[in-house]
Motif scaffolding. Structure first.
Motif, PDB file in Angstrom:
ATOM      1  N   ARG A  66       0.860  -1.183   0.000  1.00 47.20           N
ATOM      2  CA  ARG A  66       0.000   0.000   0.000  1.00 47.20           C
ATOM      3  C   ARG A  66       0.898   1.236   0.000  1.00 47.20           C
ATOM      4  O   ARG A  66       1.989   1.234   0.573  1.00 47.20           O
ATOM      5  CB  ARG A  66      -0.936   0.034   1.208  1.00 47.20           C
ATOM      6  N   ILE A  67       0.438   2.291  -0.658  1.00 44.94           N
ATOM      7  CA  ILE A  67       1.123   3.570  -0.670  1.00 44.94           C
ATOM      8  C   ILE A  67       0.225   4.554   0.075  1.00 44.94           C
ATOM      9  O   ILE A  67      -0.940   4.714  -0.278  1.00 44.94           O
ATOM     10  CB  ILE A  67       1.395   4.057  -2.101  1.00 44.94           C
ATOM     11  N   TYR A  68       0.769   5.191   1.112  1.00 45.42           N
ATOM     12  CA  TYR A  68      -0.073   6.038   1.952  1.00 45.42           C
ATOM     13  C   TYR A  68       0.719   7.236   2.471  1.00 45.42           C
ATOM     14  O   TYR A  68       1.944   7.304   2.361  1.00 45.42           O
ATOM     15  CB  TYR A  68      -0.638   5.234   3.125  1.00 45.42           C
ATOM     16  N   TYR A  69      -0.021   8.189   3.035  1.00 47.37           N
ATOM     17  CA  TYR A  69       0.593   9.343   3.674  1.00 47.37           C
ATOM     18  C   TYR A  69      -0.168   9.655   4.955  1.00 47.37           C
ATOM     19  O   TYR A  69      -1.298   9.182   5.156  1.00 47.37           O
ATOM     20  CB  TYR A  69       0.616  10.554   2.741  1.00 47.37           C
ATOM     21  N   LEU A  70       0.427  10.460   5.813  1.00 52.21           N
ATOM     22  CA  LEU A  70      -0.212  10.869   7.060  1.00 52.21           C
ATOM     23  C   LEU A  70      -0.700  12.299   6.938  1.00 52.21           C
ATOM     24  O   LEU A  70       0.021  13.177   6.457  1.00 52.21           O
ATOM     25  CB  LEU A  70       0.771  10.764   8.234  1.00 52.21           C
ATOM     26  N   SER A  71      -1.931  12.532   7.380  1.00 53.63           N
ATOM     27  CA  SER A  71      -2.461  13.889   7.407  1.00 53.63           C
ATOM     28  C   SER A  71      -1.815  14.658   8.555  1.00 53.63           C
ATOM     29  O   SER A  71      -1.063  14.101   9.366  1.00 53.63           O
ATOM     30  CB  SER A  71      -3.981  13.860   7.583  1.00 53.63           C
ATOM     31  N   ASP A  72      -2.132  15.935   8.646  1.00 53.08           N
ATOM     32  CA  ASP A  72      -1.593  16.762   9.725  1.00 53.08           C
ATOM     33  C   ASP A  72      -2.030  16.256  11.096  1.00 53.08           C
ATOM     34  O   ASP A  72      -1.344  16.500  12.099  1.00 53.08           O
ATOM     35  CB  ASP A  72      -2.043  18.216   9.553  1.00 53.08           C
ATOM     36  N   THR A  73      -3.144  15.550  11.140  1.00 49.49           N
ATOM     37  CA  THR A  73      -3.652  15.020  12.412  1.00 49.49           C
ATOM     38  C   THR A  73      -3.139  13.605  12.689  1.00 49.49           C
ATOM     39  O   THR A  73      -3.498  13.010  13.697  1.00 49.49           O
ATOM     40  CB  THR A  73      -5.185  15.006  12.410  1.00 49.49           C
ATOM     41  N   GLY A  74      -2.319  13.079  11.786  1.00 51.06           N
ATOM     42  CA  GLY A  74      -1.767  11.746  11.975  1.00 51.06           C
ATOM     43  C   GLY A  74      -2.603  10.631  11.399  1.00 51.06           C
ATOM     44  O   GLY A  74      -2.286   9.450  11.571  1.00 51.06           O
ATOM     45  N   LYS A  75      -3.666  10.970  10.680  1.00 53.26           N
ATOM     46  CA  LYS A  75      -4.512   9.951  10.058  1.00 53.26           C
ATOM     47  C   LYS A  75      -3.845   9.396   8.816  1.00 53.26           C
ATOM     48  O   LYS A  75      -3.297  10.144   8.003  1.00 53.26           O
ATOM     49  CB  LYS A  75      -5.866  10.562   9.682  1.00 53.26           C
ATOM     50  N   GLU A  76      -3.893   8.054   8.663  1.00 49.41           N
ATOM     51  CA  GLU A  76      -3.328   7.415   7.479  1.00 49.41           C
ATOM     52  C   GLU A  76      -4.317   7.487   6.322  1.00 49.41           C
ATOM     53  O   GLU A  76      -5.499   7.166   6.484  1.00 49.41           O
ATOM     54  CB  GLU A  76      -2.990   5.950   7.766  1.00 49.41           C
ATOM     55  N   ASN A  77      -3.830   7.914   5.174  1.00 57.53           N
ATOM     56  CA  ASN A  77      -4.649   7.994   3.976  1.00 57.53           C
ATOM     57  C   ASN A  77      -3.990   7.159   2.878  1.00 57.53           C
ATOM     58  O   ASN A  77      -2.888   7.480   2.434  1.00 57.53           O
ATOM     59  CB  ASN A  77      -4.781   9.447   3.515  1.00 57.53           C
ATOM     60  N   CYS A  78      -4.669   6.100   2.478  1.00 58.29           N
ATOM     61  CA  CYS A  78      -4.116   5.202   1.462  1.00 58.29           C
ATOM     62  C   CYS A  78      -4.436   5.728   0.070  1.00 58.29           C
ATOM     63  O   CYS A  78      -5.599   5.991  -0.261  1.00 58.29           O
ATOM     64  CB  CYS A  78      -4.687   3.795   1.635  1.00 58.29           C
ATOM     65  N   LEU A  79      -3.417   5.865  -0.745  1.00 57.08           N
ATOM     66  CA  LEU A  79      -3.592   6.357  -2.106  1.00 57.08           C
ATOM     67  C   LEU A  79      -3.894   5.240  -3.090  1.00 57.08           C
ATOM     68  O   LEU A  79      -4.738   5.372  -3.973  1.00 57.08           O
ATOM     69  CB  LEU A  79      -2.332   7.097  -2.562  1.00 57.08           C
ATOM     70  N   GLU A 144      -4.619   6.777 -14.022  1.00 57.56           N
ATOM     71  CA  GLU A 144      -5.021   6.170 -12.751  1.00 57.56           C
ATOM     72  C   GLU A 144      -5.294   7.249 -11.704  1.00 57.56           C
ATOM     73  O   GLU A 144      -6.288   7.197 -10.976  1.00 57.56           O
ATOM     74  CB  GLU A 144      -3.922   5.225 -12.268  1.00 57.56           C
ATOM     75  N   LYS A 145      -4.416   8.232 -11.622  1.00 57.55           N
ATOM     76  CA  LYS A 145      -4.577   9.329 -10.666  1.00 57.55           C
ATOM     77  C   LYS A 145      -5.839  10.131 -10.963  1.00 57.55           C
ATOM     78  O   LYS A 145      -6.594  10.496 -10.047  1.00 57.55           O
ATOM     79  CB  LYS A 145      -3.350  10.240 -10.704  1.00 57.55           C
TER      80      LYS A 145
END
Length: 203
Positions: A66-79, A144-145
């Motif tokens: 999985r490719i993901y990033y963290l929001s400013d609040t620390g929530k994981e968001n999977c792309l 895809e994006k």
């Protein structure tokens, strides 16, 4: 057992994928395959972390990421999810010579074939077939994006779940509900309700 042994079937799969993008001369295939190395990434380990500088261009021979990033609040968001037969690298880092904005985590024990960034650059300066491969691949990534962005702008959560099932028909049983929910932009509880509705509709 030698963990650095590259199975012939892995190379065959990689070359078949490359040939979908461009015709590659035999001497270029030899030059390319001589540069390939292998790395194994255990389940839950990271191939790339946010903030890393990319030094490899990889191909998933086995496994799932999985490719993901963290929001400013620390929530994981999977792309996006990447399974066997797909390439894997922090392309923003490659293109901009910056650090990766995303993390790449193995969701299963995985095997990657890779070449170094230096060898990748040398390939691109050689036969024009490699430029065609890269151009076609980035076109595919752009489409895809765009499809992902349109889904978030125009589809509700249930529609996005149906799109997920169509895009990843073989993955729903291999990915946790938490990660699927992260990809859909909803909570795991909301996903449970959507899945129940989906099952009821299909019955």
């Amino acid at each position: 057992m030698n963990n650095n042994v590259i199975k012939p079937e892995w190379i065959d799969t990689l070359l078949n994928v490359l040939r979908e993008f461009a015709e590659i001369p035999n001497d270029e295939i030899v030059r390319f395959t001589d540069q390939i190395k292998v790395v194994k990434v255990a389940k839950n380990d990271h191939f790339i972390n946010v903030g890393d500088r990319t030094d490899k261009v990889a191909f998933i021979a086995e496994g799932l990421f999985r490719i993901y990033y963290l929001s400013d609040t620390g929530k994981e968001n999977c792309l996006v999810f990447r399974e066997g037969g797909r390439f894997l690298s922090a392309y923003n880092s490659l293109l901009d010579n910056t650090v990766s904005r995303y993390s790449f985590q193995a969701l299963e024990d995985s095997v990657l074939l890779y070449i170094s960034l230096e060898d990748y650059a040398i390939l691109l300066e050689g036969d024009e077939c490699w430029q065609r491969v890269v151009s076609k691949y980035f076109q595919m990534l752009f489409i895809e994006k765009e499809e992902r962005e349109v889904a978030f702008l125009s589809a509700d959560a249930q529609q996005r779940y149906r799109l997920f099932i169509r895009k990843y028909p073989n993955l729903s049983g291999r990915i946790s509900q938490y990660h699927i929910a992260s990809y859909l932009g909803i909570t795991p509880e909301a996903l449970s309700r959507i899945r129940k509705k989906h099952i009821d509709i299909d019955q």
